[in-house]
Each structure stands twice: as C-alpha cells, then as structure tokens.
Enzyme design. Structure first.
Site, short mmCIF file in Angstrom:
data_model
loop_
_atom_site.label_atom_id
_atom_site.label_comp_id
_atom_site.label_asym_id
_atom_site.label_seq_id
_atom_site.Cartn_x
_atom_site.Cartn_y
_atom_site.Cartn_z
N SER A 178 72.90 24.69 31.61
CA SER A 178 73.48 26.20 31.59
C SER A 178 73.05 27.46 32.06
CB SER A 178 74.27 26.97 30.62
OG SER A 178 74.72 28.51 30.46
N TYR A 206 77.06 29.81 36.85
CA TYR A 206 78.66 30.81 36.81
C TYR A 206 78.31 31.38 37.75
CZ TYR A 206 80.32 29.89 31.85
OH TYR A 206 80.58 29.22 30.31
N THR A 208 81.54 26.30 37.22
CA THR A 208 82.93 26.83 36.45
C THR A 208 83.31 27.40 37.10
OG1 THR A 208 80.81 25.64 34.56
CG2 THR A 208 82.21 27.00 34.08
N LYS A 220 84.25 22.54 37.07
CA LYS A 220 84.49 22.80 36.12
C LYS A 220 84.90 23.02 35.48
CE LYS A 220 81.63 22.47 31.26
NZ LYS A 220 82.01 24.07 30.27
N HIS A 269 86.99 24.37 28.28
CA HIS A 269 85.66 25.26 27.96
C HIS A 269 85.60 24.79 27.14
CE1 HIS A 269 83.02 27.95 30.41
NE2 HIS A 269 82.74 28.08 28.83
N ARG A 293 87.48 27.81 24.49
CA ARG A 293 87.06 29.65 25.34
C ARG A 293 88.01 29.92 26.21
NH1 ARG A 293 82.29 27.98 21.93
NH2 ARG A 293 81.07 29.84 22.66
N ASP A 331 85.07 17.02 29.08
CA ASP A 331 85.19 17.25 27.74
C ASP A 331 86.34 17.98 27.12
OD1 ASP A 331 84.55 20.15 28.07
OD2 ASP A 331 82.81 20.09 28.99
C1 LIG Z 1 78.62 27.71 22.90
C2 LIG Z 1 79.74 27.83 24.26
C3 LIG Z 1 78.45 28.26 24.73
C4 LIG Z 1 78.98 28.19 26.25
N1 LIG Z 1 78.37 27.84 26.82
C5 LIG Z 1 78.62 27.67 27.68
C6 LIG Z 1 78.39 27.98 29.61
O1 LIG Z 1 77.42 28.31 29.63
N2 LIG Z 1 78.25 27.04 30.76
C7 LIG Z 1 80.11 26.19 31.02
O2 LIG Z 1 79.97 26.15 31.84
N3 LIG Z 1 80.73 26.07 29.33
C8 LIG Z 1 79.35 26.23 28.23
N4 LIG Z 1 80.59 25.76 27.38
C9 LIG Z 1 82.09 25.29 27.50
C10 LIG Z 1 80.68 23.26 27.08
O3 LIG Z 1 80.32 23.51 28.20
C11 LIG Z 1 81.80 22.62 26.74
O4 LIG Z 1 83.31 22.85 28.24
C12 LIG Z 1 82.49 22.38 25.38
O5 LIG Z 1 82.09 22.56 24.90
C13 LIG Z 1 83.63 21.65 25.69
O6 LIG Z 1 83.93 21.29 23.88
P1 LIG Z 1 83.65 20.92 22.95
O7 LIG Z 1 82.67 22.17 22.78
O8 LIG Z 1 84.56 20.77 22.01
O9 LIG Z 1 82.58 19.79 23.08
C14 LIG Z 1 79.94 26.52 25.95
C15 LIG Z 1 80.19 26.15 25.10
C16 LIG Z 1 79.86 26.72 23.52
C17 LIG Z 1 80.89 26.02 22.24
#
Ligand SMILES: Cc1cc2nc3c(=O)[nH]c(=O)nc-3n(C[C@H](O)[C@H](O)[C@H](O)COP(=O)(O)O)c2cc1C
Length: 404
Positions: A152, A175, A201, A276, A300, A303, A331
C-alpha cells in the site's frame, strides 16, 4: 483541545479513503468467529490453527479495540462484507473423479512474474497498527513462502526497506491524491526502488461510511492522541511514501478521477498498470480500452460502497467482458482453499487476501503471516486433488456450478 483532535482523528478514520478499513456488526460475515471466541479455542501458536478464522480470534484478542475496528470494519450495516462471504454459497464445486493427482502444482504466472502460488498479499495500509514489525514481517513471510506482495502507498514502512526484506520487487499500490505531483513523485520513487507494477485503487475516491470502525473506536478508552498527535495532517505526512508531500485531509479524495488518469500514470512511469476495485463488465471493458495491463476485481473487502454484492458474484461478468485480453485478479472475502478454487474456476488468474494475513500478523507477527499463507496453499492443493485438477491452468468452468 486534545478531545477535539481525537474526535477529528476518529472522524477521519471513519471516512477516509486512505484508511480503507472494515467493521462488522454481523458476525456472520466472518463465519465461525463466535465459536472460536470461546477462550478455550484461542490458539497459543500459529501451528494450533485449524483454519484462518483461528487467527481472526487471536488478532481480536491481541489488538486495541480501535485498531481491531480499523481492520474489521465494513461500511454502513456491513452489507458488502457479509455478501463477500455469502456469495460463495451460490457457487458449488463439481468434482471430477479418477484423475491422477499425485503431483499438484500451484505455480502460475502473472504479468511476467513467475508465482509459486496464485494467492497474493493484497495491499493493506498502516500495518504498524497491527504489529510493530508491520510490512517488514509481511515481506519476510512473503519471501519465506514465496508469495507476491502488493504494498500500500499508506505503508508504515518505506518501499525501499520492504523490497530489501522481500528480496525482490513488490507491486506498488497507489491511492491517487488530487495533487498530481505527489502521485507522480510516489510512482517514480516506487519505480526507482524496483517496482515493476502499479496497482491503481479506484474504489474509494470520496470516502466511505465505516460505522463499525466508529463503534470499536468509541469503545477504546486509550488516548489516541498519545500516538496520533497532530491529527490527520501530521499523520499522513509522516507516512514514508508521503514524505515532503504536505497534504491535508481534503487532498486524499479524488472524485474527479476518470479513465484519463491512466494516461497520466503512463506519462510518469513505465510500470505496468493494474486497476483495482472493478466490479462491473462496463468498467472492465473501459479499463482494457484505457490500456490497463490487468483488472483487479475488488470491493475493498466490503470497505467501499454498501452494494450488498459479493466479489465472487462480480467476477463472472468481469471475466466475460475481459474475454482473455488481460489477466484478472480478485479479492474480498477469500478465506478458504475452496473460495480460491472457485475464483480460479470462474476465470481469475490470481486471488488476493487482505484480512486473513493481517490476522496472522496481529496475532503472531511474521510466523502468523507465514502460517496463513501455508494454510491457504495447503487447502487449495487439497481441493485441487479432490476436484481433479493438478495445475492452476487445468482449473476451469467445468469445476463449478451455480445454484439458481
Ligand atoms: C485494514 C485494511 C487496510 C487496507 N488498506 C488498503 C490500502 O491501503 N490500499 C488498497 O488498495 N486496499 C486496501 N485495503 C483493501 C485490501 O487491499 C483488499 O481489497 C481487501 O482487504 C480484500 O478483502 P479481505 O480483507 O476480505 O480479504 C485494506 C483492507 C484492510 C482490511
């Protein structure tokens, strides 16, 4: 003054795209958590784990409430978070018998990288919030198990140090900010450090409503300002990749970003571009038309928007739209070998996990991340043997069906 700063920081956490996080009022979203939470089921070492959910429970015990909330949160009522798990129930496995499966290989290839496994470490920001060794522990585990790591740009550790620990280039996730020179500077720094792929992203351009994060933060009696003094501006500018950027909170939103942004990236770097956050056929086609080298299906980890639509449900239309022109990654919600197998059968080339390896990190540092990767690989091998596919390439649409 401190109280105002703390509130501002919590508000930022709850809304910021830079902190793409998760929270969960519905335990269903993470399956067996409730049973595993019983004290007698808490694992004392990585080798005690039966599945990755054992690490979830251990991580929840290890983390301060607000940091756990950052990890677990979805958005609104966690509709997408839940859908990411529930979606797998609608895809079943079709086992082909009498196949010689004495030799199983997980080896595959992605954008010129030879991979020992199609399981990839998704970009997760601010890993120091989960373990002091942060991204370096993740990199060391990725090296030990030979998995692709995506870093990240909100990393707590510099890309140079992460690549040195990983022993080979990681992919760099971006980002964008509304300050192009800042994004350009990061891209060029990542390329100089050795990264050959940038993952843009695109699913968090204007914040998200992380209710569960707010709930867990409210329950945390510690003084956040002891570590996060100076609020957002100081926090973001202290991140290694933002050094010298002098950003404010507003600069992290990019509601004006369109497909033309890929041209900008190409003007700054020769790294390959992965987009992504794609969940529709329309955007998959647009990404390819705009020159993306790969498309990454993701919501995400539940999220971003509360669509109530699981990633495994988005995958088939994206695969159909791409029609083999570029690789497809996915993912969001992958927790078992069967989940990974289903995505590969539906046409994904690689599957990334976020929270599972962070559960391992939070609970046991590098050893926990390694064990999570080892378990997912072992489970995938077992499913392949059961279903009658000996290589990743052999896994195909004949191996899954859809419940109507
Ligand atoms: C705590 C946390 C921080 C994350 N930070 C980023 C990030 O900095 N950049 C990004 O593209 N995705 C981020 N993500 C999303 C992850 O890349 C990924 O899409 C997601 O965790 C996949 O789902 P899963 O947690 O159910 O495996 C984050 C996810 C979590 C849980």
């Amino acid at each position: 003054m401190q109280a105002v700063e703390r509130r501002r920081f919590l508000q930022f956490l709850a809304a910021s795209p830079a902190l793409a996080s998760a929270g969960m009022t519905s335990v269903l979203a993470e399956e067996t958590l409730e049973a595993h939470e019983l004290a007698e089921h808490l694992i004392a070492s990585p080798d005690d784990a039966l599945d990755v959910f054992d690490f979830h429970t251990a991580a929840k015990r290890a983390l301060p409430s607000s940091h756990y909330g950052y990890l677990a949160t979805g958005t609104d009522g966690n509709e997408t978070l839940a859908a990411n798990r529930e979606g797998f129930r609608n895809v079943y496995l079709r086992a082909m018998r009498m196949v010689d499966t004495r030799e199983i290989s997980l080896q595959t290839e992605l954008l010129g990288h030879a991979l020992e496994s199609p399981v990839v470490l998704a970009p997760v920001g601010s890993q120091k919030a989960f373990h002091d060794d942060a991204e370096l522990a993740t990199a060391a585990a990725a090296r030990a198990r030979n998995h692709l790591q995506i870093l990240s740009n909100v990393t707590s550790t510099s890309i140079e140090d992460v690549i040195a620990t990983r022993g080979e280039p990681v992919w760099f996730q971006l980002y964008p900010t509304d300050q192009w020179p800042v994004a350009r500077g990061m891209l060029q720094r990542a390329e100089r450090a050795g990264a050959r792929v940038v993952v843009l992203t695109v699913d968090l351009n204007a914040g998200s409503n992380r209710v569960m994060l707010g709930q867990y933060s409210r329950a945390d009696s510690r003084d956040c300002m002891a570590c996060h003094s100076g609020g957002f501006d100081q926090w973001i500018n202290a991140k290694p990749m933002y050094a010298g950027a002098k950003l404010t909170e507003a600069n992290l939103d990019t509601p004006g970003m369109t497909w033309a942004y890929l041209d900008r990236i190409r003007s700054a770097t020769s790294m390959k571009i992965v987009v992504k956050g794609i969940v529709t056929a329309e955007d998959a086609a647009a990404a390819v038309d705009s020159g993306a080298d790969a498309v990454y299906v993701s919501n995400h980890g539940g999220r971003a928007e509360a669509s109530g639509w699981g990633a495994i449900e988005s995958l088939p239309e994206v695969v159909a739209a791409i029609d083999g022109t570029v690789p497809v990654m996915v993912d969001s919600g992958f927790r078992r070998g069967t989940d990974i197998f289903k995505a590969l059968a539906l046409g994904a080339d690689a599957v990334a996990v976020g929270r599972p390896y962070i559960w391992g990190l939070a609970a046991f540092g590098q050893a926990g991340v390694e064990k999570v990767l080892e378990m997912l690989d072992a489970e995938l091998r077992m499913v392949m043997a059961q279903i009658g596919a000996t290589t990743i390439e052999e896994i195909g649409s004949q191996h899954v069906g859809h419940r109507s």
